[in-house]
Design a protein around this motif. Structure first.
Motif, PDB file in Angstrom:
ATOM      1  N   ALA A  50     -13.945 -70.249  17.899  1.00  0.00           N
ATOM      2  CA  ALA A  50     -13.245 -69.195  17.253  1.00  0.00           C
ATOM      3  C   ALA A  50     -13.420 -68.099  18.361  1.00  0.00           C
TER       4      ALA A  50
ATOM      5  N   HIS B 231     -11.133 -68.528  21.309  1.00  0.00           N
ATOM      6  CA  HIS B 231      -9.862 -68.307  21.232  1.00  0.00           C
ATOM      7  C   HIS B 231      -9.612 -67.042  21.441  1.00  0.00           C
ATOM      8  N   VAL B 232     -10.444 -66.212  20.947  1.00  0.00           N
ATOM      9  CA  VAL B 232     -10.128 -64.528  21.091  1.00  0.00           C
ATOM     10  C   VAL B 232     -10.323 -64.309  22.551  1.00  0.00           C
TER      11      VAL B 232
ATOM     12  N   GLN C 251      -6.548 -68.578   9.543  1.00  0.00           N
ATOM     13  CA  GLN C 251      -5.568 -69.783   9.448  1.00  0.00           C
ATOM     14  C   GLN C 251      -6.356 -71.028   9.721  1.00  0.00           C
ATOM     15  N   ARG C 252      -7.689 -71.276   9.825  1.00  0.00           N
ATOM     16  CA  ARG C 252      -8.577 -72.384   9.835  1.00  0.00           C
ATOM     17  C   ARG C 252      -8.901 -72.671   8.316  1.00  0.00           C
TER      18      ARG C 252
ATOM     19  N   ALA D  15     -16.152 -69.049   9.589  1.00  0.00           N
ATOM     20  CA  ALA D  15     -15.703 -69.653  11.101  1.00  0.00           C
ATOM     21  C   ALA D  15     -16.662 -70.745  11.384  1.00  0.00           C
TER      22      ALA D  15
ATOM     23  N   ALA E 227      -7.746 -60.385  15.426  1.00  0.00           N
ATOM     24  CA  ALA E 227      -7.571 -61.873  16.058  1.00  0.00           C
ATOM     25  C   ALA E 227      -8.427 -62.719  15.675  1.00  0.00           C
ATOM     26  N   LEU E 228      -9.849 -62.261  15.480  1.00  0.00           N
ATOM     27  CA  LEU E 228     -10.824 -63.263  15.027  1.00  0.00           C
ATOM     28  C   LEU E 228     -10.406 -63.691  13.543  1.00  0.00           C
TER      29      LEU E 228
ATOM     30  N   LEU F  82      -0.682 -70.602  14.099  1.00  0.00           N
ATOM     31  CA  LEU F  82      -1.130 -69.108  14.829  1.00  0.00           C
ATOM     32  C   LEU F  82      -0.679 -69.195  16.239  1.00  0.00           C
TER      33      LEU F  82
ATOM     34  N   TYR G 203      -7.499 -65.895  13.094  1.00  0.00           N
ATOM     35  CA  TYR G 203      -7.774 -67.263  13.604  1.00  0.00           C
ATOM     36  C   TYR G 203      -8.740 -67.961  12.164  1.00  0.00           C
TER      37      TYR G 203
END
Length: 209
Positions: free
Chosen positions: A164, A167-168, A190-191, A110, A183-184, A198, A187
């Motif tokens: 990160a 976002h969550v 996706q990064r 992350a 969800a974390l 996303l 994310y």
């Protein structure tokens, strides 16, 4: 046969010229490589897989990346064996180490989704900080003061972690039943991949009244 140009700094060694002597000595000044010289390292791969040469090279590098995880667990996380013969305690310890290793790996990805960082360098980088908390208005804020020389890099990595978590947090405010851990991870993945969009959190609901 594959070759890769060596771009980083390295140390030259010279052979002492004695038979059955494995000792290496530092090269003398006249043995050094010129500044414009190109130095290569070679790898010989033997396989019967029907893949293109470029694919074989990539598969070999991917295999090395997979082995790095086991190497870290054994040499840097203490997963190299236990002295006790109690199987139950050994299993609990091994699972605890694996869990912490998993958490730390996701945390570092992350912070730095562009590339993987080994624990040997990422732990001193991200743990060398003094922290303090401040509570106000029902919220608790954590302030970190990095003690490492790479302060600029650490700030950018911590900013990625904050993005990160934010976002969550934003998604969970709109979806109370959201699996926050999933969800974390989505994310972070996706990064890392950067190819699949996303889903954005739903828009905030209008206030009643």
């Amino acid at each position: 046969m594959l070759r890769r140009r060596i771009k980083h700094d390295f140390v030259l060694t010279a052979d002492k010229g004695k038979p059955h002597d494995d000792q290496l000595v530092l090269a003398l000044p006249y043995d050094e490589v010129q500044d414009k010289a190109q130095v290569w390292e070679y790898t010989v791969l033997v396989t019967n897989a029907p893949y293109e040469l470029t694919a074989i090279g990539q598969l070999y590098r991917d295999r090395c990346d997979c082995e790095n995880g086991f190497d870290e667990l054994k040499n840097q996380w203490g997963w190299g064996g236990f002295t006790t013969q109690d199987m139950h305690r050994s299993q609990i310890t091994a699972r605890a180490v694996a869990l912490v290793y998993n958490w730390w790996s996701w945390y570092v990805r992350a912070a730095n989704p562009q590339a993987r960082r080994e624990a040997l360098t990422s732990r001193p980088l991200l743990l060398a900080a003094v922290g303090r908390t401040a509570s106000h208005g029902g919220q608790t804020t954590l302030y970190l003061t990095p003690m490492h020389a790479e302060v600029g890099l650490i700030k950018s990595m911590i900013a990625n972690v904050h993005a990160a978590i934010q976002h969550v947090k934003t998604a969970a405010e709109q979806l109370p039943k959201l699996d926050r851990w999933q969800a974390l991870l989505a994310y972070i993945c996706q990064r890392i991949v950067g190819h699949f969009p996303l889903p954005a959190p739903p828009p905030a609901l209008a206030a009643q009244g």
